[in-house]
Scaffold this motif. Structure first.
Motif, short mmCIF file in Angstrom:
data_model
loop_
_atom_site.label_atom_id
_atom_site.label_comp_id
_atom_site.label_asym_id
_atom_site.label_seq_id
_atom_site.Cartn_x
_atom_site.Cartn_y
_atom_site.Cartn_z
N TYR A 288 -11.14 5.29 1.89
CA TYR A 288 -11.30 4.00 1.24
C TYR A 288 -9.96 3.34 0.91
O TYR A 288 -9.92 2.22 0.42
N TYR A 289 -8.86 4.04 1.16
CA TYR A 289 -7.58 3.62 0.60
C TYR A 289 -6.86 2.55 1.41
O TYR A 289 -6.19 1.68 0.85
N GLN A 290 -7.01 2.58 2.71
CA GLN A 290 -6.25 1.68 3.58
C GLN A 290 -6.67 0.24 3.34
O GLN A 290 -7.85 -0.07 3.16
N LEU A 291 -5.70 -0.66 3.35
CA LEU A 291 -5.98 -2.09 3.17
C LEU A 291 -6.82 -2.62 4.33
O LEU A 291 -6.79 -2.07 5.42
N PRO A 292 -7.57 -3.69 4.10
CA PRO A 292 -8.34 -4.29 5.19
C PRO A 292 -7.45 -4.62 6.38
O PRO A 292 -6.26 -4.90 6.22
N LYS A 293 -8.02 -4.59 7.56
CA LYS A 293 -7.26 -4.82 8.79
C LYS A 293 -6.97 -6.31 8.97
O LYS A 293 -7.54 -7.00 9.81
N GLU A 294 -6.08 -6.80 8.14
CA GLU A 294 -5.68 -8.19 8.22
C GLU A 294 -4.17 -8.28 8.13
O GLU A 294 -3.51 -7.40 7.57
N ASN A 295 -3.62 -9.37 8.64
CA ASN A 295 -2.21 -9.64 8.47
C ASN A 295 -1.92 -9.82 6.98
O ASN A 295 -2.63 -10.53 6.29
N LEU A 296 -0.88 -9.15 6.48
CA LEU A 296 -0.57 -9.23 5.06
C LEU A 296 -0.41 -10.67 4.59
O LEU A 296 -0.80 -11.03 3.48
N GLU A 297 0.17 -11.51 5.43
CA GLU A 297 0.40 -12.88 5.02
C GLU A 297 -0.89 -13.67 4.88
O GLU A 297 -0.94 -14.70 4.21
N LEU A 298 -1.96 -13.19 5.52
CA LEU A 298 -3.23 -13.90 5.45
C LEU A 298 -4.11 -13.41 4.31
O LEU A 298 -5.13 -14.02 4.00
N MET A 299 -3.71 -12.32 3.69
CA MET A 299 -4.51 -11.76 2.61
C MET A 299 -4.30 -12.53 1.32
O MET A 299 -3.19 -12.96 1.01
N THR A 300 -5.37 -12.68 0.58
CA THR A 300 -5.29 -13.38 -0.70
C THR A 300 -5.11 -12.38 -1.83
O THR A 300 -5.37 -11.18 -1.68
N ALA A 301 -4.69 -12.89 -2.98
CA ALA A 301 -4.55 -12.03 -4.15
C ALA A 301 -5.88 -11.43 -4.54
O ALA A 301 -5.95 -10.29 -5.01
N GLU A 302 -6.95 -12.19 -4.33
CA GLU A 302 -8.30 -11.70 -4.67
C GLU A 302 -8.68 -10.49 -3.83
O GLU A 302 -9.33 -9.56 -4.32
N ILE A 303 -8.28 -10.47 -2.56
CA ILE A 303 -8.56 -9.32 -1.69
C ILE A 303 -7.84 -8.08 -2.20
O ILE A 303 -8.42 -6.99 -2.29
N PHE A 304 -6.57 -8.23 -2.57
CA PHE A 304 -5.82 -7.12 -3.14
C PHE A 304 -6.49 -6.61 -4.41
O PHE A 304 -6.64 -5.40 -4.61
N GLU A 305 -6.85 -7.54 -5.27
CA GLU A 305 -7.44 -7.16 -6.56
C GLU A 305 -8.75 -6.40 -6.37
O GLU A 305 -8.98 -5.36 -7.00
N LYS A 306 -9.59 -6.88 -5.48
CA LYS A 306 -10.86 -6.22 -5.20
C LYS A 306 -10.64 -4.84 -4.56
O LYS A 306 -11.33 -3.86 -4.90
N HIS A 307 -9.69 -4.77 -3.65
CA HIS A 307 -9.41 -3.50 -2.96
C HIS A 307 -8.96 -2.43 -3.94
O HIS A 307 -9.43 -1.28 -3.91
N TYR A 308 -8.05 -2.79 -4.84
CA TYR A 308 -7.55 -1.80 -5.78
C TYR A 308 -8.53 -1.50 -6.90
O TYR A 308 -8.46 -0.41 -7.51
N LYS A 309 -9.44 -2.37 -7.14
CA LYS A 309 -10.53 -2.06 -8.08
C LYS A 309 -11.41 -0.97 -7.48
O LYS A 309 -11.83 -0.03 -8.19
N ASN A 310 -11.69 -1.06 -6.18
CA ASN A 310 -12.47 -0.02 -5.51
C ASN A 310 -11.73 1.31 -5.49
O ASN A 310 -12.32 2.37 -5.74
N ILE A 311 -10.42 1.28 -5.23
CA ILE A 311 -9.61 2.50 -5.27
C ILE A 311 -9.67 3.13 -6.65
O ILE A 311 -9.82 4.35 -6.79
N SER A 312 -9.57 2.31 -7.69
CA SER A 312 -9.60 2.81 -9.05
C SER A 312 -10.92 3.52 -9.35
O SER A 312 -10.95 4.57 -10.01
N GLU A 313 -12.01 2.96 -8.86
CA GLU A 313 -13.32 3.57 -9.08
C GLU A 313 -13.41 4.92 -8.38
O GLU A 313 -13.97 5.88 -8.92
N LYS A 314 -12.82 5.02 -7.19
CA LYS A 314 -12.86 6.28 -6.45
C LYS A 314 -11.98 7.35 -7.09
O LYS A 314 -12.36 8.52 -7.16
N LEU A 315 -10.81 6.95 -7.57
CA LEU A 315 -9.88 7.91 -8.14
C LEU A 315 -10.22 8.28 -9.58
O LEU A 315 -9.80 9.32 -10.08
#
Length: 402
Positions: A288-315
């Motif tokens: 679950y840890y790897q970032l979505p398969k998108e170009n970093l420049e195209l990712m929004t802050a909301e995507i990062f926030e949601k991704h790390y919220k999921n990581i936090s739940e897993k850890l």
């Protein structure tokens, strides 16, 4: 007495001349030690702490406890360091690695005394409960007290170390969050731990959220078939047969919420399997840890926030997006004058790292670029309250005198 000694690799080039040879040191960790009252002896450990990136906030890391540290420390450090470094292709988090060095390996890693077996006799065997107690009551508290640890722990063991890993899962499942058993010696004492696993793992609720990766090597020979080996009763198949039985048990029973996976490495033997197994285990444990398969420049802050919220739940504890990465993303959009996206990143960093002076300096740049002097002054004053910097005072004075 605690000792800290740098572990270094010396790289040098030798020439047939009288000139002095230059050497460069590559530091991969440190040697530490503690005295165990439980084992009544001093114990040496190798410790790797991730490289401190240019961020301004304390970072705590999950901890890998690695058995047979003298054999596996270098390779595991290199693998985890590599797989955790590249932000847009990260497989696992940065982790502290504690390599436990052996004194009496057979004593510490085996659950019972075994004086006679197909593989020989082991007169010093049977001390794994004391060793478990050492890890739980002395080693883990020591590491937590002296290093920046997060509340997530993994145990990795190979051979007798794999036997100890499975024994710990069966008898002390709450001690670690994740377990990696690499070609474990589950043949031990007439498959004692296999029998305990069958009796205990299916009824324990404490396994919910626990993870196990099992690697089974080909210890019979070329062309060995798992199906044939598991039916064979000859001595040569004893080791592999026990591991296959456990793997099939994991596949068919799914004991008590345990999230597990296992793999048969038909082209690898007992000695060659660890590297491949550790690599595969990290991918399984942190799928679950790897970032979505998108170009970093195209990712929004909301995507990062949601991704790390999921990581936090897993850890099981809060993990925030890396401060340096989010800061860089904010400046990418600020330089392009796409201010709403820049603000979202800077705001995320302020929320994630409220005690970091740098996040307020960065968001002040945003406010200055958008003409909001009042907010810029407020941000710089907040920065100064955390760290007094003359250049920031000068900058603040210019803004106030506008």
């Amino acid at each position: 007495m605690i000792r800290h000694i740098l572990i270094v690799i010396f790289l040098g080039i030798s020439f047939e001349c009288t000139c002095q040879i230059a050497t460069e040191k590559i530091v991969i960790g440190s040697t530490d030690s503690l005295y165990s009252a439980i084992l009544n002896e001093g114990r040496k450990i190798f410790v790797y702490v991730p490289y401190k990136a240019p961020i301004y906030n304390q970072v705590n890391y999950p901890v890998v406890y690695l058995l047979d540290g003298e054999s596996h420390f270098n390779s595991v450090v290199g693998m985890i360091q590599y797989l955790s470094e590249v932000f847009d292709n990260t497989v696992c988090p940065k982790m502290i690695i504690v390599g436990i060095i052996n004194t009496d390996r057979t004593r510490d890693l085996t659950p019972t005394t075994l004086l006679s077996s197909y593989y020989g006799s082991f007169p010093s065997s049977g001390g794994s409960e004391r060793f478990s107690s050492f890890i739980e009551k002395e080693l883990i508290p020591y590491i937590d007290a002296h290093y920046p640890t997060a509340p997530y722990r993994m145990l990795i063991g190979h051979s007798f170390g794999g036997l100890f890993t499975v024994t710990t899962l069966v008898r002390h499942p709450g001690l670690f969050n994740a377990y990696v058993a690499i070609d474990p010696s589950l043949w031990w004492d007439n498959q004692l731990i296999l029998k305990e696993a069958n009796a205990k793992l299916g009824i324990r609720n404490s396994l919910a959220g626990k993870l196990l990766y099992l690697a089974v090597a080909n210890t019979v020979g070329p062309g060995a078939s798992p199906g044939q080996t598991i039916k064979d009763t000859s001595g040569i198949s004893t080791h592999m047969r026990g591991n296959l039985i456990f793997g099939n048990y994991l596949s068919t029973t799914s004991p008590s919420g345990l999230h597990s996976s296992w793999k048969y490495y038909g082209d690898d033997n007992h000695g060659t399997v660890p590297l491949l197994a550790e690599y595969d285990a990290l991918h399984f444990l942190f799928d679950y840890y790897q970032l979505p398969k998108e170009n970093l420049e195209l990712m929004t802050a909301e995507i990062f926030e949601k991704h790390y919220k999921n990581i936090s739940e897993k850890l099981g504890y809060r993990m925030t997006p890396p401060e340096g990465l989010i800061n860089n993303q904010g400046y990418i959009w600020l330089q392009r004058k796409i201010y709403d996206k820049a603000y979202a990143y800077f705001k995320l960093n302020v929320e994630s790292y409220p005690t970091s002076f740098n996040v307020y300096d960065s968001i002040a740049d945003y406010y200055i670029a958008t003409g909001d002097t009042e907010k810029a002054i407020e941000s710089l004053e907040k920065e100064l309250s955390i760290k007094d910097k003359p250049e920031v005072r000068t900058r603040l004075g210019k803004l106030k005198n506008k």
